[in-house]
Scaffold this motif. Sequence first.
Motif, mmCIF file in Angstrom:
data_model
loop_
_atom_site.group_PDB
_atom_site.id
_atom_site.type_symbol
_atom_site.label_atom_id
_atom_site.label_comp_id
_atom_site.label_asym_id
_atom_site.label_seq_id
_atom_site.Cartn_x
_atom_site.Cartn_y
_atom_site.Cartn_z
ATOM 1 N N GLY A 18 24.371 -62.216 -3.396
ATOM 2 C CA GLY A 18 23.340 -62.813 -2.554
ATOM 3 C C GLY A 18 23.256 -62.235 -1.159
ATOM 4 O O GLY A 18 22.160 -62.088 -0.611
ATOM 5 N N ILE A 19 24.385 -61.901 -0.553
ATOM 6 C CA ILE A 19 24.350 -61.336 0.799
ATOM 7 C C ILE A 19 23.655 -59.983 0.779
ATOM 8 O O ILE A 19 22.820 -59.686 1.640
ATOM 9 C CB ILE A 19 25.770 -61.264 1.392
ATOM 10 C CG1 ILE A 19 26.273 -62.683 1.687
ATOM 11 C CG2 ILE A 19 25.806 -60.405 2.655
ATOM 12 C CD1 ILE A 19 27.705 -62.764 2.158
ATOM 13 N N ALA A 20 23.944 -59.173 -0.232
ATOM 14 C CA ALA A 20 23.266 -57.874 -0.367
ATOM 15 C C ALA A 20 21.772 -58.070 -0.608
ATOM 16 O O ALA A 20 20.950 -57.315 -0.084
ATOM 17 C CB ALA A 20 23.888 -57.060 -1.500
ATOM 18 N N GLU A 21 21.420 -59.081 -1.374
ATOM 19 C CA GLU A 21 20.004 -59.356 -1.644
ATOM 20 C C GLU A 21 19.262 -59.722 -0.350
ATOM 21 O O GLU A 21 18.164 -59.222 -0.090
ATOM 22 C CB GLU A 21 19.866 -60.482 -2.671
ATOM 23 C CG GLU A 21 18.447 -60.859 -2.999
ATOM 24 C CD GLU A 21 17.675 -59.786 -3.753
ATOM 25 O OE1 GLU A 21 16.429 -59.841 -3.724
ATOM 26 O OE2 GLU A 21 18.293 -58.905 -4.367
ATOM 27 N N VAL A 22 19.858 -60.571 0.466
ATOM 28 C CA VAL A 22 19.224 -60.949 1.733
ATOM 29 C C VAL A 22 19.096 -59.735 2.646
ATOM 30 O O VAL A 22 18.055 -59.524 3.280
ATOM 31 C CB VAL A 22 20.010 -62.093 2.422
ATOM 32 C CG1 VAL A 22 19.507 -62.331 3.844
ATOM 33 C CG2 VAL A 22 19.907 -63.366 1.606
ATOM 34 N N ALA A 23 20.121 -58.900 2.717
ATOM 35 C CA ALA A 23 20.058 -57.696 3.552
ATOM 36 C C ALA A 23 18.963 -56.759 3.063
ATOM 37 O O ALA A 23 18.205 -56.194 3.861
ATOM 38 C CB ALA A 23 21.411 -56.987 3.552
ATOM 39 N N ARG A 24 18.860 -56.612 1.742
ATOM 40 C CA ARG A 24 17.839 -55.718 1.170
ATOM 41 C C ARG A 24 16.421 -56.259 1.423
ATOM 42 O O ARG A 24 15.522 -55.517 1.820
ATOM 43 C CB ARG A 24 18.100 -55.529 -0.328
ATOM 44 C CG ARG A 24 17.294 -54.452 -0.978
ATOM 45 C CD ARG A 24 17.712 -54.156 -2.416
ATOM 46 N NE ARG A 24 17.917 -55.340 -3.240
ATOM 47 C CZ ARG A 24 19.092 -55.908 -3.485
ATOM 48 N NH1 ARG A 24 20.192 -55.408 -2.974
ATOM 49 N NH2 ARG A 24 19.175 -56.979 -4.244
ATOM 50 N N VAL A 25 16.222 -57.553 1.223
ATOM 51 C CA VAL A 25 14.904 -58.154 1.472
ATOM 52 C C VAL A 25 14.557 -58.051 2.960
ATOM 53 O O VAL A 25 13.409 -57.755 3.318
ATOM 54 C CB VAL A 25 14.873 -59.623 0.973
ATOM 55 C CG1 VAL A 25 13.641 -60.348 1.472
ATOM 56 C CG2 VAL A 25 14.933 -59.647 -0.544
ATOM 57 N N SER A 26 15.549 -58.259 3.823
ATOM 58 C CA SER A 26 15.314 -58.108 5.269
ATOM 59 C C SER A 26 14.882 -56.677 5.572
ATOM 60 O O SER A 26 13.946 -56.449 6.342
ATOM 61 C CB SER A 26 16.595 -58.427 6.049
ATOM 62 O OG SER A 26 17.005 -59.739 5.847
ATOM 63 N N ARG A 32 8.272 -52.571 6.771
ATOM 64 C CA ARG A 32 6.807 -52.684 6.815
ATOM 65 C C ARG A 32 6.289 -52.717 8.249
ATOM 66 O O ARG A 32 5.114 -52.553 8.483
ATOM 67 C CB ARG A 32 6.365 -53.922 6.055
ATOM 68 C CG ARG A 32 6.638 -53.804 4.574
ATOM 69 C CD ARG A 32 6.160 -55.005 3.779
ATOM 70 N NE ARG A 32 6.558 -54.813 2.393
ATOM 71 C CZ ARG A 32 7.292 -55.661 1.688
ATOM 72 N NH1 ARG A 32 7.669 -56.802 2.235
ATOM 73 N NH2 ARG A 32 7.628 -55.407 0.454
ATOM 74 N N ARG A 33 7.198 -52.940 9.207
ATOM 75 C CA ARG A 33 6.816 -53.035 10.622
ATOM 76 C C ARG A 33 7.193 -51.808 11.430
ATOM 77 O O ARG A 33 6.717 -51.639 12.543
ATOM 78 C CB ARG A 33 7.476 -54.259 11.248
ATOM 79 C CG ARG A 33 7.276 -55.518 10.483
ATOM 80 C CD ARG A 33 6.376 -56.499 11.030
ATOM 81 N NE ARG A 33 6.322 -56.490 12.470
ATOM 82 C CZ ARG A 33 5.399 -57.107 13.144
ATOM 83 N NH1 ARG A 33 4.486 -57.781 12.517
ATOM 84 N NH2 ARG A 33 5.382 -57.076 14.446
ATOM 85 N N GLY A 34 8.099 -50.985 10.912
ATOM 86 C CA GLY A 34 8.524 -49.818 11.669
ATOM 87 C C GLY A 34 9.688 -49.119 10.991
ATOM 88 O O GLY A 34 10.109 -49.503 9.906
ATOM 89 N N PRO A 35 10.215 -48.106 11.659
ATOM 90 C CA PRO A 35 11.288 -47.314 11.049
ATOM 91 C C PRO A 35 12.598 -48.100 10.918
ATOM 92 O O PRO A 35 13.038 -48.752 11.855
ATOM 93 C CB PRO A 35 11.459 -46.134 12.006
ATOM 94 C CG PRO A 35 10.878 -46.595 13.298
ATOM 95 C CD PRO A 35 9.822 -47.617 12.979
#
Length: 145
Positions: A18-26, A32-35
């Motif tokens: 789950g922690i990796a999933e949250v980091a990946r989704v973040s 989508r907003r920048g580099p």
Amino acid sequence: MGAKLHVAAQYLRPGNGGIAEVARVSMKALARRGPVQGHACLETQDYAVETAPVRAYGSRPRFLLGLERASLSGGRFLYDFAGTARVASLLWPRRPYAVWAHGIEVWDAVRADRRRALERADLVLVNSAYTRDRASPTLGGLRDV
């Protein structure tokens, strides 16, 4: 978003919890907003999360050196949890950072090194009001949660 954002995590690939999933989704949302540049401590091959590149280090010493190089290029850091954010105090120059606080690692008896990483963060992110409330003995005195 002007300067690059660095997402530093133990793992960023699917299937690592789950922690990796949250980091990946973040990372996906921020890209989508920048580099954005991903840094995966314990993974061994570089890859991308959608359009954002991920550098895989395969060891903690290489991870630290990679983040040190990244800190020299500017930008800000987002850490997947307080354990990873401990490295922030070792980087020069110090860069502003945010860190995720997910749950049990910030409830009850929190390790002193992780507590310091949370205290030094410019922003602590929590995934729910329940986590914030349950962790209030740890997070209650922090500026921005």
